[in-house]
Structure formats: structure tokens, C-alpha cells
Write an enzyme that holds these catalytic residues in place. Structure first.
Site, mmCIF file in Angstrom:
data_model
loop_
_atom_site.group_PDB
_atom_site.id
_atom_site.type_symbol
_atom_site.label_atom_id
_atom_site.label_comp_id
_atom_site.label_asym_id
_atom_site.label_seq_id
_atom_site.Cartn_x
_atom_site.Cartn_y
_atom_site.Cartn_z
ATOM 1 N N HIS A 1 -1.040 0.790 -9.641
ATOM 2 C CA HIS A 1 -1.763 -0.055 -8.675
ATOM 3 C C HIS A 1 -2.498 -1.202 -9.397
ATOM 4 C CE1 HIS A 1 -3.981 -0.242 -4.557
ATOM 5 N NE2 HIS A 1 -3.927 -1.436 -5.131
ATOM 6 N N ARG B 1 0.852 -1.189 0.000
ATOM 7 C CA ARG B 1 0.000 0.000 0.000
ATOM 8 C C ARG B 1 0.890 1.241 0.000
ATOM 9 N NH1 ARG B 1 -3.632 -2.332 -1.668
ATOM 10 N NH2 ARG B 1 -5.707 -2.683 -0.779
HETATM 11 P P1 NDP Z 1 -2.344 -11.246 4.541
HETATM 12 O O1 NDP Z 1 -3.245 -10.686 5.573
HETATM 13 O O2 NDP Z 1 -2.518 -12.665 4.131
HETATM 14 O O3 NDP Z 1 -0.817 -11.072 4.982
HETATM 15 C C1 NDP Z 1 -0.338 -9.934 5.609
HETATM 16 C C2 NDP Z 1 1.076 -10.211 6.089
HETATM 17 O O4 NDP Z 1 1.600 -9.027 6.654
HETATM 18 C C3 NDP Z 1 1.122 -11.297 7.174
HETATM 19 O O5 NDP Z 1 2.251 -12.125 7.008
HETATM 20 C C4 NDP Z 1 1.278 -10.481 8.446
HETATM 21 O O6 NDP Z 1 1.947 -11.148 9.512
HETATM 22 C C5 NDP Z 1 2.134 -9.346 7.943
HETATM 23 N N1 NDP Z 1 2.042 -8.196 8.845
HETATM 24 C C6 NDP Z 1 0.966 -7.454 9.177
HETATM 25 N N2 NDP Z 1 1.291 -6.523 10.083
HETATM 26 C C7 NDP Z 1 2.601 -6.692 10.341
HETATM 27 C C8 NDP Z 1 3.533 -6.047 11.203
HETATM 28 N N3 NDP Z 1 3.160 -5.044 12.012
HETATM 29 N N4 NDP Z 1 4.802 -6.495 11.228
HETATM 30 C C9 NDP Z 1 5.200 -7.528 10.439
HETATM 31 N N5 NDP Z 1 4.364 -8.174 9.589
HETATM 32 C C10 NDP Z 1 3.091 -7.761 9.541
HETATM 33 O O7 NDP Z 1 -2.476 -10.290 3.276
HETATM 34 P P2 NDP Z 1 -2.197 -10.622 1.744
HETATM 35 O O8 NDP Z 1 -0.905 -11.307 1.649
HETATM 36 O O9 NDP Z 1 -3.372 -11.276 1.136
HETATM 37 O O10 NDP Z 1 -2.113 -9.139 1.144
HETATM 38 C C11 NDP Z 1 -1.147 -8.234 1.622
HETATM 39 C C12 NDP Z 1 -1.439 -6.834 1.127
HETATM 40 O O11 NDP Z 1 -1.143 -6.728 -0.261
HETATM 41 C C13 NDP Z 1 -2.904 -6.382 1.201
HETATM 42 O O12 NDP Z 1 -3.250 -5.989 2.500
HETATM 43 C C14 NDP Z 1 -2.914 -5.216 0.223
HETATM 44 O O13 NDP Z 1 -2.566 -4.034 0.900
HETATM 45 C C15 NDP Z 1 -1.813 -5.575 -0.775
HETATM 46 N N6 NDP Z 1 -2.343 -5.873 -2.098
HETATM 47 C C16 NDP Z 1 -1.959 -5.089 -3.154
HETATM 48 C C17 NDP Z 1 -2.392 -5.357 -4.428
HETATM 49 C C18 NDP Z 1 -1.914 -4.559 -5.575
HETATM 50 O O14 NDP Z 1 -2.424 -4.751 -6.690
HETATM 51 N N7 NDP Z 1 -0.940 -3.682 -5.407
HETATM 52 C C19 NDP Z 1 -3.312 -6.461 -4.688
HETATM 53 C C20 NDP Z 1 -3.657 -7.231 -3.527
HETATM 54 C C21 NDP Z 1 -3.189 -6.925 -2.282
HETATM 55 P P3 NDP Z 1 1.329 -12.476 10.164
HETATM 56 O O15 NDP Z 1 1.502 -13.541 9.093
HETATM 57 O O16 NDP Z 1 2.178 -12.719 11.322
HETATM 58 O O17 NDP Z 1 -0.098 -12.181 10.454
HETATM 59 C C1 OXD Z 2 -6.205 -5.322 -3.296
HETATM 60 C C2 OXD Z 2 -5.702 -4.353 -4.265
HETATM 61 O O1 OXD Z 2 -6.118 -5.064 -2.089
HETATM 62 O O2 OXD Z 2 -5.977 -4.506 -5.478
HETATM 63 O O3 OXD Z 2 -6.698 -6.379 -3.718
HETATM 64 O O4 OXD Z 2 -5.005 -3.409 -3.881
#
Ligand code: NDP
Ligand code: OXD
Length: 315
Positions: free
Chosen positions: A278, A230
Site C-alpha cells: 500500500h 482499495r
Molecule cells: P477521485 O474522487 O478524484 O476519483 C474517483 C473516480 O472513481 C472518479 O472518476 C469517479 O467517477 C470514479 N467512480 C466512483 N464511483 C464509481 C462507480 N460506482 N462507478 C464508476 N466509477 C466510479 O479519486 P482519486 O482519483 O483522487 O483517488 C482514487 C482512489 O485511489 C482513492 O479513493 C483511494 O482509494 C486510492 N488511492 C490509493 C493510494 C495508494 O497508495 N494505493 C493512494 C491514493 C489514493 P466520476 O468521475 O464520475 O465521479
Molecule cells: C490514500 C492512500 O488514499 O494512501 O491517499 O491510500
């Protein structure tokens, strides 16, 4: 069977509507803002960047579906009712993100921007090319997307590490977790891939203080940043400073503090920055409507919903 509301802004609505109608012609589909009907009949809301105030009009909502993996757009909404929020976890979205990560890690690793510049000048010059097995890539966030990307990078031969909030186990990937291990994770990483969600504890994490800890003296020839998580995670002025000072040798950015990226941003023209709008992993209705309908069917059959967001954690 409750009605399904489709309420999106910032993305094309037509593909979602078409796919809902094609896969669930029997369902009562309502479209925000013009075809809402009796709002008390709406049980499910499928939303992307819902406008403020949307939820106040729907008193009988049972579930809210984010049409993407991220839910920061929902949690920022002060009217969000106290019903389960479900996010997208789907192989189509995951594979798109892993494609993006592999493409941009390889682009930096194989010095492709340099060769593009040389081609414009008709220059035939080879640069030293280290093996992937000598290059340390660090993936921030080992959730659904980070884990898959880490495994794909591992398969390409990179030395991969991952950092998450809680301890994880990913075969072949060096694991770091929690704030206490962040510095060690950064210091061993030459190419940093960020797939974190935006939460109170991750916002601004891609700041100079952390970028300057990345490993610059490895075989990659400098430190690189790829952020597809993000925009709120990155401090854009710090990224520019890091690039200008050589702390970063290059950056790929898919997400920004303000989207679309304003035309006056210096990121657009920086020679070491690659920008995408994005779309690292776009939500494709052709794949994802079936996912949402499956969840609705589970809910109506009394089965537990999958991928319900932990509101306290913020992701
Ligand atoms: P998940 O919820 O599956 O994974 C999030 C990860 O981030 C987990 O491993 C979590 O740790 C870790 N995390 C969260 N907070 C912290 C912290 N404070 N310190 C360290 N690690 C942390 O999400 P997804 O993998 O499905 O997606 C991740 C992000 O990707 C979405 O939230 C979105 O913002 C972004 N995204 C962007 C897209 C784009 O097109 N650019 C498309 C889709 C998503 P833990 O495993 O320990 O919980
Ligand atoms: C998502 C994105 O969160 O597209 O799926 O950013």
C-alpha cells in the site's frame, strides 16, 4: 486562529509533526493522543485512520482533512461530525501514482517477471514483444489519479480507455461510463488498472464475474490486473481463482482487504502476483503539509475549501 490537531494511526507521525512545525511555527499544533490540551480550541483535524471515537471529543471542529486521497477511513467512522471533509489532491501524490501505474503496466507489457525468472536460471531467451500501440489498457476511475495515469499511459503509446461513474472527456482516451458500459469497457481491456475509491457501489467490483470479461486473446498474451485503489474493491479468492484458471495472466496488488496482507495469504507466493505494501502513492508530509496549511489559510480568509468530499457519493 483555531488549533490544528494531528491524529494518525498506521503511518509514521513524526514527519507530519516536524513539517507542520517547520512550515507553521506560529500555529497551535495538538498531537493525538498525548498533547490535546483544551479540545474546544481545536478547529482543524488532520487525520489518517482516525481511531473510533476520536471526533466525539472535539465539539468545535470546523474542517477535517484526510491526509490521503481516499476518505473511506473517515466515512466508516460513526462519530464523523457534520463538517466539511477535505481530501488530498496534490501533484506530488498524483505523480507518484502515475509512476506506479506506468511501472506495473510496463512490467506486464514487457514480460519483466519472465525475464527476472530467466535471469535466476541464466537463461537467454527473447519473447515476442508487441508494440504498446496494440495493447488495450483500461483505467477504472477517471478522477484525479485515474485521469493522470491514463494520460501517462497514452503518452507511452498504449490504447487507453477509462471508465467512470459520470461521463468524462480525456484527450486520446476512449471513454466509458456508468454500469451500463462496464461490460464493454472490460471486454476491450487487456490490462486493467483500478483507481476507484471504495464505496457501497464499488466494493467487490474486482470479482470473477467481471475479471472473466477482460480481453484474453489480445497481443498482451492474456489479461492483467493492477489494483492500487482499495482492497475492498477486490475479491481476493476470485483473483486467485482467475490466476489459477488462466483468466488472469498476472496481477499487481498494492491494496488488500486486510492490511498488512496476512502471512498465510496465498497471494504472497503466487508466481504471477506482484505485491507492494500500500505505497503506490504514499502521502509525503514534505509535500502535503503545505497543501493542508494552504487550505486552512483559505478557510480562515473566508475562501471556499477545495476538494471537499461528497459524502452522499462516498468519495
Ligand atoms: P477521485 O474522487 O478524484 O476519483 C474517483 C473516480 O472513481 C472518479 O472518476 C469517479 O467517477 C470514479 N467512480 C466512483 N464511483 C464509481 C462507480 N460506482 N462507478 C464508476 N466509477 C466510479 O479519486 P482519486 O482519483 O483522487 O483517488 C482514487 C482512489 O485511489 C482513492 O479513493 C483511494 O482509494 C486510492 N488511492 C490509493 C493510494 C495508494 O497508495 N494505493 C493512494 C491514493 C489514493 P466520476 O468521475 O464520475 O465521479
Ligand atoms: C490514500 C492512500 O488514499 O494512501 O491517499 O491510500
Amino acid at each position: 486562529m483555531g488549533a490544528i490537531l494531528l491524529a494518525v494511526t498506521g503511518i509514521d507521525r513524526k514527519g507530519w509533526e516536524r513539517q507542520f512545525r517547520a512550515l507553521a511555527p506560529h500555529r497551535d499544533l495538538r498531537i493525538w493522543p498525548e498533547r490535546i490540551g483544551d479540545s474546544a480550541e481545536v478547529a482543524y483535524a488532520c487525520v489518517w485512520q482516525a481511531p473510533r471515537g476520536l471526533f466525539a471529543g472535539f465539539a468545535r471542529l470546523k474542517v477535517i482533512f484526510s491526509l490521503g486521497a481516499g476518505i473511506d477511513h473517515l466515512l466508516a467512522n460513526p462519530d464523523l461530525p457534520d463538517v466539511p471533509v477535505v481530501r488530498i489532491v496534490d501533484p506530488d501524490l498524483t505523480m507518484r501514482m502515475s509512476e506506479y501505474v506506468a511501472l506495473h503496466v510496463l512490467m506486464h507489457h514487457r514480460r519483466q517477471r519472465r525475464y527476472d525468472a530467466q535471469q535466476r536460471e541464466r537463461v537467454w531467451r527473447e519473447h515476442d514483444q508487441p508494440a504498446a500501440s496494440n495493447v488495450a489498457v483500461g483505467v477504472m476511475g477517471l478522477g484525479v489519479l485515474g485521469r493522470d495515469a491514463a494520460l501517462v499511459l497514452r503518452r507511452l503509446g498504449f490504447r487507453v480507455a477509462g471508465w467512470s461513474r459520470t461521463l468524462k472527456n480525456v484527450p486520446g482516451v476512449e471513454i466509458f461510463h456508468g454500469d451500463a458500459e462496464l461490460e464493454r469497457f472490460l471486454r476491450r481491456s487487456e490490462i486493467l488498472v483500478c483507481l476507484l475509491p471504495s464505496t457501497a457501489s464499488t466494493q467487490g467490483i474486482l470479482r470473477l464475474e467481471h475479471l472473466c470479461k477482460l480481453k484474453r486473446d489480445g497481443v498482451a498474451g492474456g489479461a492483467y490486473l493492477i489494483n492500487a485503489g482499495r482492497g475492498a474493491l477486490q475479491v481476493e479468492s476470485d483473483i486467485l481463482t482467475a490466476l489459477d484458471e488462466g483468466t488472469l495472466a498476472g496481477a499487481t496488488l498494492d491494496v488488500f482487504a486486510s492490511e498488512p496482507l496476512p502471512p498465510e495469504s496465498r497471494l504472497w507466493t503466487h508466481p504471477q502476483v506482484t505485491i507492494t505494501p500500500h505505497n503506490a502513492a504514499m502521502s509525503d508530509p514534505r509535500a502535503l503539509v503545505a497543501n493542508v496549511l494552504h487550505q486552512i489559510e483559505r478557510c480562515e480568509a473566508g475562501a471556499p475549501l477545495e476538494h471537499v468530499v461528497d459524502r452522499a457519493a462516498g468519495y
